[in-house]
Design an enzyme around this catalytic site. Structure first.
Site, PDB file in Angstrom:
ATOM      1  N   HIS A   1      -8.808   6.384  10.533  1.00  0.00           N
ATOM      2  CA  HIS A   1      -8.097   5.160  10.148  1.00  0.00           C
ATOM      3  C   HIS A   1      -6.582   5.291  10.354  1.00  0.00           C
ATOM      4  O   HIS A   1      -5.920   4.369  10.828  1.00  0.00           O
ATOM      5  CB  HIS A   1      -8.422   4.847   8.682  1.00  0.00           C
ATOM      6  CG  HIS A   1      -7.772   3.622   8.150  1.00  0.00           C
ATOM      7  ND1 HIS A   1      -8.203   2.357   8.459  1.00  0.00           N
ATOM      8  CD2 HIS A   1      -6.706   3.470   7.322  1.00  0.00           C
ATOM      9  CE1 HIS A   1      -7.433   1.468   7.848  1.00  0.00           C
ATOM     10  NE2 HIS A   1      -6.521   2.122   7.151  1.00  0.00           N
TER      11      HIS A   1
ATOM     12  N   PHE B   1       0.863  -1.186   0.000  1.00  0.00           N
ATOM     13  CA  PHE B   1       0.000   0.000   0.000  1.00  0.00           C
ATOM     14  C   PHE B   1       0.899   1.236   0.000  1.00  0.00           C
ATOM     15  O   PHE B   1       1.874   1.299   0.746  1.00  0.00           O
ATOM     16  CB  PHE B   1      -0.917  -0.011   1.226  1.00  0.00           C
ATOM     17  CG  PHE B   1      -2.064   0.938   1.111  1.00  0.00           C
ATOM     18  CD1 PHE B   1      -3.181   0.624   0.356  1.00  0.00           C
ATOM     19  CD2 PHE B   1      -2.020   2.161   1.750  1.00  0.00           C
ATOM     20  CE1 PHE B   1      -4.246   1.515   0.247  1.00  0.00           C
ATOM     21  CE2 PHE B   1      -3.072   3.053   1.652  1.00  0.00           C
ATOM     22  CZ  PHE B   1      -4.189   2.729   0.900  1.00  0.00           C
TER      23      PHE B   1
ATOM     24  N   ALA C   1       0.280  -1.888   5.800  1.00  0.00           N
ATOM     25  CA  ALA C   1       1.093  -1.724   7.007  1.00  0.00           C
ATOM     26  C   ALA C   1       0.628  -2.634   8.135  1.00  0.00           C
ATOM     27  O   ALA C   1       1.442  -3.114   8.929  1.00  0.00           O
ATOM     28  CB  ALA C   1       1.066  -0.264   7.452  1.00  0.00           C
ATOM     29  N   PHE C   2      -0.667  -2.897   8.219  1.00  0.00           N
ATOM     30  CA  PHE C   2      -1.196  -3.698   9.325  1.00  0.00           C
ATOM     31  C   PHE C   2      -0.641  -5.122   9.309  1.00  0.00           C
ATOM     32  O   PHE C   2      -0.564  -5.772  10.352  1.00  0.00           O
ATOM     33  CB  PHE C   2      -2.730  -3.712   9.273  1.00  0.00           C
ATOM     34  CG  PHE C   2      -3.364  -3.899  10.608  1.00  0.00           C
ATOM     35  CD1 PHE C   2      -3.448  -2.851  11.514  1.00  0.00           C
ATOM     36  CD2 PHE C   2      -3.871  -5.128  10.982  1.00  0.00           C
ATOM     37  CE1 PHE C   2      -4.023  -3.021  12.758  1.00  0.00           C
ATOM     38  CE2 PHE C   2      -4.458  -5.314  12.224  1.00  0.00           C
ATOM     39  CZ  PHE C   2      -4.531  -4.258  13.117  1.00  0.00           C
TER      40      PHE C   2
ATOM     41  N   ALA D   1       4.315   3.103   4.589  1.00  0.00           N
ATOM     42  CA  ALA D   1       3.924   4.513   4.580  1.00  0.00           C
ATOM     43  C   ALA D   1       2.445   4.604   4.923  1.00  0.00           C
ATOM     44  O   ALA D   1       1.607   4.066   4.201  1.00  0.00           O
ATOM     45  CB  ALA D   1       4.202   5.143   3.220  1.00  0.00           C
ATOM     46  N   VAL D   2       2.165   5.254   6.038  1.00  0.00           N
ATOM     47  CA  VAL D   2       0.788   5.473   6.468  1.00  0.00           C
ATOM     48  C   VAL D   2       0.547   6.978   6.369  1.00  0.00           C
ATOM     49  O   VAL D   2       1.210   7.767   7.053  1.00  0.00           O
ATOM     50  CB  VAL D   2       0.553   4.962   7.909  1.00  0.00           C
ATOM     51  CG1 VAL D   2      -0.907   5.136   8.299  1.00  0.00           C
ATOM     52  CG2 VAL D   2       0.980   3.496   8.040  1.00  0.00           C
ATOM     53  N   ILE D   3      -0.378   7.351   5.495  1.00  0.00           N
ATOM     54  CA  ILE D   3      -0.630   8.768   5.223  1.00  0.00           C
ATOM     55  C   ILE D   3      -2.018   9.128   5.722  1.00  0.00           C
ATOM     56  O   ILE D   3      -2.995   8.437   5.439  1.00  0.00           O
ATOM     57  CB  ILE D   3      -0.482   9.063   3.713  1.00  0.00           C
ATOM     58  CG1 ILE D   3       0.938   8.674   3.251  1.00  0.00           C
ATOM     59  CG2 ILE D   3      -0.774  10.528   3.415  1.00  0.00           C
ATOM     60  CD1 ILE D   3       1.139   8.691   1.753  1.00  0.00           C
TER      61      ILE D   3
ATOM     62  N   ALA E   1      -9.023  11.520   5.654  1.00  0.00           N
ATOM     63  CA  ALA E   1     -10.127  12.264   6.255  1.00  0.00           C
ATOM     64  C   ALA E   1     -10.788  11.527   7.415  1.00  0.00           C
ATOM     65  O   ALA E   1     -11.643  12.086   8.095  1.00  0.00           O
ATOM     66  CB  ALA E   1     -11.169  12.578   5.185  1.00  0.00           C
TER      67      ALA E   1
END
Length: 155
Positions: A88, A23, A57-58, A80-82, A85
């Site tokens: 999450h 992801f 990522a999880f 990469a966790v972005i 809105a």
């Protein structure tokens, strides 16, 4: 006089596992390139590096746990966790961070946090090889240092 123990930035003779989130691959592939660059520059044998791609990522902590149990000197976790809105981002970032730390503590193997948590895509790009260095490169440097420190401590 105290006995000082330090790990060297040397990849020779070490086996590395790398877990990479697919992801946000346009970011994570840059992190992987950075990690491989660091390992290569410091003498790691490419044949002693295994890469596991996971959906997101999880899935990183469980895969890192499996790698840690297979005799790697260090496991490098890249993702990469972005922020979006919804909340999450907070859930994923917090649980993945806890999971990686727990794997390291439970296994006794250095499991290195090389995830970018960013408010936006621009911040993520900056941390993946442009303005703010490459967090994958940094994670690989940490992995080498910690793996070598643990070898010193085992003597």
């Amino acid at each position: 006089m105290p006995n000082i123990m330090e790990g060297q930035l040397e990849g020779r003779g070490l086996k590395f596992g790398i877990v990479v989130s697919r992801f946000n691959e346009f970011i994570t592939s840059r992190l992987l390139d950075g990690a491989l660059d660091a390992l290569n520059r410091h003498g790691a044998d490419p044949g002693a590096i295994d890469i596991a791609w996971v959906p997101g990522a999880f899935e990183i902590p469980l895969t890192a746990q499996k790698m840690a149990a297979r005799g790697y000197d260090a496991v490098i976790c890249l993702g990469a966790v972005i922020r979006g809105a919804t909340p999450h981002f907070e859930y994923v970032a917090a649980e993945v961070t806890k999971g990686i730390a727990q794997v390291s503590l439970n296994s006794g193997v250095p499991v290195i946090y090389g995830l970018i948590t960013a408010d936006n895509i621009e911040q993520a790009i900056e941390r993946a090889g442009t303005k703010a260095g490459n967090k994958g490169f940094d994670a690989a440097m940490t992995a080498m240092e910690m793996a070598n420190l643990f070898k010193v401590m085992a003597r």
